[in-house]
Motif scaffolding. Structure first.
Motif, PDB file in Angstrom:
ATOM      1  N   TYR A 193     -14.539  11.179 -16.376  1.00  0.00           N
ATOM      2  CA  TYR A 193     -13.368  10.312 -16.428  1.00  0.00           C
ATOM      3  C   TYR A 193     -12.628  10.324 -15.099  1.00  0.00           C
ATOM      4  O   TYR A 193     -12.460  11.374 -14.467  1.00  0.00           O
ATOM      5  N   ALA A 194     -12.144   9.155 -14.703  1.00  0.00           N
ATOM      6  CA  ALA A 194     -11.347   9.003 -13.482  1.00  0.00           C
ATOM      7  C   ALA A 194      -9.964   8.468 -13.840  1.00  0.00           C
ATOM      8  O   ALA A 194      -9.840   7.403 -14.456  1.00  0.00           O
ATOM      9  N   ILE A 195      -8.929   9.200 -13.475  1.00  0.00           N
ATOM     10  CA  ILE A 195      -7.550   8.729 -13.597  1.00  0.00           C
ATOM     11  C   ILE A 195      -7.351   7.658 -12.521  1.00  0.00           C
ATOM     12  O   ILE A 195      -7.560   7.923 -11.337  1.00  0.00           O
ATOM     13  N   THR A 196      -6.944   6.435 -12.915  1.00  0.00           N
ATOM     14  CA  THR A 196      -7.171   5.271 -12.061  1.00  0.00           C
ATOM     15  C   THR A 196      -5.940   4.385 -11.892  1.00  0.00           C
ATOM     16  O   THR A 196      -5.835   3.315 -12.504  1.00  0.00           O
ATOM     17  N   PRO A 197      -4.975   4.783 -11.074  1.00  0.00           N
ATOM     18  CA  PRO A 197      -3.955   3.810 -10.676  1.00  0.00           C
ATOM     19  C   PRO A 197      -4.613   2.705  -9.845  1.00  0.00           C
ATOM     20  O   PRO A 197      -5.395   3.001  -8.939  1.00  0.00           O
ATOM     21  N   ARG A 198      -4.307   1.455 -10.144  1.00  0.00           N
ATOM     22  CA  ARG A 198      -4.985   0.396  -9.396  1.00  0.00           C
ATOM     23  C   ARG A 198      -4.719   0.546  -7.907  1.00  0.00           C
ATOM     24  O   ARG A 198      -5.631   0.669  -7.115  1.00  0.00           O
ATOM     25  N   PHE A 199      -3.492   0.481  -7.508  1.00  0.00           N
ATOM     26  CA  PHE A 199      -3.034   0.897  -6.189  1.00  0.00           C
ATOM     27  C   PHE A 199      -1.530   1.064  -6.289  1.00  0.00           C
ATOM     28  O   PHE A 199      -0.885   0.557  -7.216  1.00  0.00           O
ATOM     29  N   ALA A 200      -0.937   1.817  -5.390  1.00  0.00           N
ATOM     30  CA  ALA A 200       0.454   2.238  -5.557  1.00  0.00           C
ATOM     31  C   ALA A 200       1.412   1.081  -5.846  1.00  0.00           C
ATOM     32  O   ALA A 200       2.308   1.227  -6.691  1.00  0.00           O
ATOM     33  N   PRO A 201       1.297  -0.088  -5.197  1.00  0.00           N
ATOM     34  CA  PRO A 201       2.264  -1.151  -5.467  1.00  0.00           C
ATOM     35  C   PRO A 201       2.276  -1.664  -6.901  1.00  0.00           C
ATOM     36  O   PRO A 201       3.271  -2.271  -7.316  1.00  0.00           O
ATOM     37  N   HIS A 224      -9.036   7.955  -8.820  1.00  0.00           N
ATOM     38  CA  HIS A 224      -9.707   6.827  -8.177  1.00  0.00           C
ATOM     39  C   HIS A 224      -8.690   5.719  -7.951  1.00  0.00           C
ATOM     40  O   HIS A 224      -8.037   5.258  -8.887  1.00  0.00           O
ATOM     41  N   SER A 225      -8.533   5.292  -6.712  1.00  0.00           N
ATOM     42  CA  SER A 225      -7.598   4.215  -6.414  1.00  0.00           C
ATOM     43  C   SER A 225      -7.942   3.588  -5.064  1.00  0.00           C
ATOM     44  O   SER A 225      -9.013   3.852  -4.501  1.00  0.00           O
ATOM     45  N   HIS A 226      -7.049   2.744  -4.587  1.00  0.00           N
ATOM     46  CA  HIS A 226      -7.194   2.063  -3.302  1.00  0.00           C
ATOM     47  C   HIS A 226      -6.048   2.464  -2.385  1.00  0.00           C
ATOM     48  O   HIS A 226      -4.936   2.741  -2.847  1.00  0.00           O
ATOM     49  N   VAL A 227      -6.296   2.431  -1.083  1.00  0.00           N
ATOM     50  CA  VAL A 227      -5.225   2.677  -0.122  1.00  0.00           C
ATOM     51  C   VAL A 227      -5.562   2.042   1.224  1.00  0.00           C
ATOM     52  O   VAL A 227      -6.728   2.031   1.643  1.00  0.00           O
ATOM     53  N   ALA A 228      -4.543   1.494   1.871  1.00  0.00           N
ATOM     54  CA  ALA A 228      -4.637   1.039   3.264  1.00  0.00           C
ATOM     55  C   ALA A 228      -5.839   0.133   3.509  1.00  0.00           C
ATOM     56  O   ALA A 228      -6.536   0.266   4.504  1.00  0.00           O
ATOM     57  N   ASP A 232      -1.201  -6.576   4.912  1.00  0.00           N
ATOM     58  CA  ASP A 232      -0.125  -7.069   4.043  1.00  0.00           C
ATOM     59  C   ASP A 232       0.164  -6.070   2.931  1.00  0.00           C
ATOM     60  O   ASP A 232       1.328  -5.847   2.565  1.00  0.00           O
ATOM     61  N   GLU A 233      -0.883  -5.474   2.388  1.00  0.00           N
ATOM     62  CA  GLU A 233      -0.733  -4.459   1.343  1.00  0.00           C
ATOM     63  C   GLU A 233       0.005  -3.229   1.888  1.00  0.00           C
ATOM     64  O   GLU A 233       0.868  -2.649   1.214  1.00  0.00           O
ATOM     65  N   VAL A 234      -0.325  -2.827   3.115  1.00  0.00           N
ATOM     66  CA  VAL A 234       0.334  -1.672   3.733  1.00  0.00           C
ATOM     67  C   VAL A 234       1.827  -1.941   3.905  1.00  0.00           C
ATOM     68  O   VAL A 234       2.677  -1.081   3.610  1.00  0.00           O
ATOM     69  N   ARG A 235       2.177  -3.136   4.366  1.00  0.00           N
ATOM     70  CA  ARG A 235       3.592  -3.493   4.522  1.00  0.00           C
ATOM     71  C   ARG A 235       4.311  -3.475   3.173  1.00  0.00           C
ATOM     72  O   ARG A 235       5.453  -3.011   3.064  1.00  0.00           O
ATOM     73  N   TRP A 236       3.636  -3.988   2.167  1.00  0.00           N
ATOM     74  CA  TRP A 236       4.210  -4.023   0.814  1.00  0.00           C
ATOM     75  C   TRP A 236       4.472  -2.602   0.311  1.00  0.00           C
ATOM     76  O   TRP A 236       5.545  -2.308  -0.215  1.00  0.00           O
ATOM     77  N   ALA A 237       3.514  -1.716   0.477  1.00  0.00           N
ATOM     78  CA  ALA A 237       3.687  -0.324   0.051  1.00  0.00           C
ATOM     79  C   ALA A 237       4.840   0.337   0.801  1.00  0.00           C
ATOM     80  O   ALA A 237       5.612   1.123   0.213  1.00  0.00           O
ATOM     81  N   ARG A 238       4.990   0.030   2.087  1.00  0.00           N
ATOM     82  CA  ARG A 238       6.084   0.612   2.866  1.00  0.00           C
ATOM     83  C   ARG A 238       7.439   0.143   2.316  1.00  0.00           C
ATOM     84  O   ARG A 238       8.398   0.923   2.253  1.00  0.00           O
ATOM     85  N   GLU A 239       7.515  -1.120   1.911  1.00  0.00           N
ATOM     86  CA  GLU A 239       8.765  -1.630   1.343  1.00  0.00           C
ATOM     87  C   GLU A 239       9.075  -0.986  -0.004  1.00  0.00           C
ATOM     88  O   GLU A 239      10.241  -0.686  -0.317  1.00  0.00           O
ATOM     89  N   LEU A 240       8.057  -0.749  -0.806  1.00  0.00           N
ATOM     90  CA  LEU A 240       8.254  -0.207  -2.151  1.00  0.00           C
ATOM     91  C   LEU A 240       8.510   1.298  -2.146  1.00  0.00           C
ATOM     92  O   LEU A 240       9.171   1.823  -3.051  1.00  0.00           O
ATOM     93  N   PHE A 241       7.970   1.995  -1.164  1.00  0.00           N
ATOM     94  CA  PHE A 241       8.088   3.450  -1.097  1.00  0.00           C
ATOM     95  C   PHE A 241       8.607   3.852   0.285  1.00  0.00           C
ATOM     96  O   PHE A 241       7.893   4.464   1.084  1.00  0.00           O
ATOM     97  N   PRO A 242       9.866   3.517   0.591  1.00  0.00           N
ATOM     98  CA  PRO A 242      10.370   3.707   1.959  1.00  0.00           C
ATOM     99  C   PRO A 242      10.483   5.169   2.383  1.00  0.00           C
ATOM    100  O   PRO A 242      10.557   5.451   3.581  1.00  0.00           O
ATOM    101  N   ASP A 249       0.606   8.783   1.943  1.00  0.00           N
ATOM    102  CA  ASP A 249       1.537   9.846   1.562  1.00  0.00           C
ATOM    103  C   ASP A 249       2.202   9.565   0.216  1.00  0.00           C
ATOM    104  O   ASP A 249       2.677  10.495  -0.450  1.00  0.00           O
ATOM    105  N   VAL A 250       2.247   8.307  -0.200  1.00  0.00           N
ATOM    106  CA  VAL A 250       2.765   7.981  -1.529  1.00  0.00           C
ATOM    107  C   VAL A 250       1.990   8.755  -2.585  1.00  0.00           C
ATOM    108  O   VAL A 250       2.568   9.395  -3.486  1.00  0.00           O
TER     109      VAL A 250
END
Length: 427
Positions: A193-201, A224-228, A232-242, A249-250
């Motif tokens: 089994y994999a604990i699976t957040p789609r991606f942080a945003p 299991h997830s996605h990162v970087a 555009d996704e990186v900018r979005w994550a920075r806005e959501l997790f300042p 690091d999120v």
């Protein structure tokens, strides 16, 4: 006990190829009845040690480890090649609409069977696989994999915000469902089994915190997830997790980085991110055909090797464009050329192959279990016909050494190379 004769490819603990042009692979049951490699090496030496074992001879064929795909989405089977401007529009216009259908167990089961057929046809014997946010999609996948006695890993996707109706879940219930699925499926037969957040945003703090708590409670599960992947996704994550130092690091802040944690892409990293990967034992699933197709960027192979952390290759279907490991390895070779600072080939052919077999197994925490044909490994393997097409026949006959042979297979190969896929059956 059964023995198989042909050219034999495997890897030593340092990731170097071991090749016997006339080799013998001996497999037999362990205490649980599962077929494992009992012996492997040059035919003359190994056959002398097992004189009573029947031999199946595949002349002119290569016996090699089954491929390991470190990141793939089975619900995206039907959206391969869907055109989009980039990652986020592709998710909105194709991915999420397709995934809403996986609330239907019958649809999930039909796609899972097709997906596993396609993996087997392409010689992929283990995959770390995204399902959807619907528990039905997880049950259908595991049921299909269990019937085939495959070693497969999946989990319910967690996404409780910034997602449309039909795929968005709710934090508390999503964690309850995930734990129930862990208890139902993890370590049953060859399933994980994999604990699976789609991606942080697409997860709230509460959902990510709960995922980290599950990961601590069940430390032999995967994460299991996605990162970087995309700027555009990186900018979005920075806005959501300042308050996080970086997108990566999120996940660290929520306890989602450890051994058996695998993050797809990891393109837009700095060395602090790479060191965090190394220090936590977290691995990258490099997805070159997807990165090229969606215009996301290029994984920095030199940076990963310089800092020294685990990574392996992945198709990332359906952002990825092919189930074929040969297509993935070829794309990784292209990506390795980008930003290359040293002369010569970008990645040695045998290293590409290792990153899709034993190296991927190491990154998954399954070293000496899958991805290799050394004694003790589960006997999942492929039989490759290096003369599967006229051009392959001509080219491979000219190979002067193993690296030239493997590179010819990578450059010119596809599913036609895989003559058969053999699974470690129990019983």
């Amino acid at each position: 006990m059964q023995a198989y004769r042909g050219s034999l490819l495997r890897f030593d603990p340092a990731g170097r190829p071991v090749y016997d042009e006339d080799g013998l692979l001996v497999v037999g049951p362990d205490a649980d009845g599962r077929q494992r490699v009992q012996d492997a090496g040059a035919y003359a030496a190994v056959a002398a040690r097992h004189p009573q074992v029947p031999v199946t001879h595949w002349p002119g064929r290569i016996i090699a480890p089954g491929f390991v795909d470190m990141h793939i989405h089975y619900p995206q089977t039907d959206i391969i090649g869907a055109p989009a401007d980039g990652l986020l529009p592709w998710l909105e216009n194709y991915t999420f609409p397709a995934e809403t259908r996986f609330a239907d167990k019958a649809h999930s089961a039909e796609v899972a069977e097709f997906f596993l057929d396609e993996l087997m046809r392409n010689g992929v014997t283990t995959s770390l696989t995204f399902a959807t946010s619907h528990p039905e999609s997880v049950d259908a996948f595991f049921e299909a994999a269990q019937r085939r006695r495959l070693r497969m890993i999946t989990g319910k996707v967690l996404q409780d915000r910034h997602s449309p109706d039909g795929v968005r879940d709710e934090a508390e219930q999503s964690l309850i469902d995930s734990e129930a699925l862990i208890r139902k499926w993890h370590n049953v037969d060859r399933l994980g089994y994999a604990i699976t957040p789609r991606f942080a945003p697409t997860s709230t703090d509460a959902q990510l915190r709960g995922a980290g708590e599950l990961a601590a409670k069940y430390p032999d599960t995967w994460i299991h997830s996605h990162v970087a992947e995309n700027k555009d996704e990186v900018r979005w994550a920075r806005e959501l997790f300042p308050h996080a130092r970086s997108y990566l690091d999120v996940y660290a802040g929520f306890g989602l980085m450890r051994e058996r944690a695998v993050y797809a892409h990891c393109i837009h990293f700095d060395d602090d991110d790479r060191r965090l990967m190394r220090e936590t034992g977290t691995a990258t699933a490099v997805s070159p055909t997807s990165n090229l197709f969606l215009g996301s960027g290029f994984f920095d192979f030199e940076g990963a090797d310089r800092v020294g952390y685990h990574y392996g290759l992945a198709s990332d279907v359906g952002g990825g464009t092919s189930f074929s490991p040969f297509t993935t390895m070829m794309a990784a070779y292209y990506a390795g050329r980008e930003g290359q600072t040293k002369p010569g080939i970008s990645i040695a052919p045998s290293q590409l192959w290792w990153r899709h077999t034993a190296g991927a197994a190491r990154a998954l925490g399954l070293e000496s279990v899958i991805g290799n044909l050394q004694p003790g490994c589960e006997a999942d393997f492929v039989v490759i016909n290096p003369k599967a097409t006229p051009l392959l026949s001509r080219k491979t006959s000219l190979a002067a050494n193993l690296e030239e042979l493997l590179f010819a297979l990578i450059v010119l190969g596809d599913d036609r190379l895989i003559e058969r896929t053999v699974i470690s059956q129990a019983g």
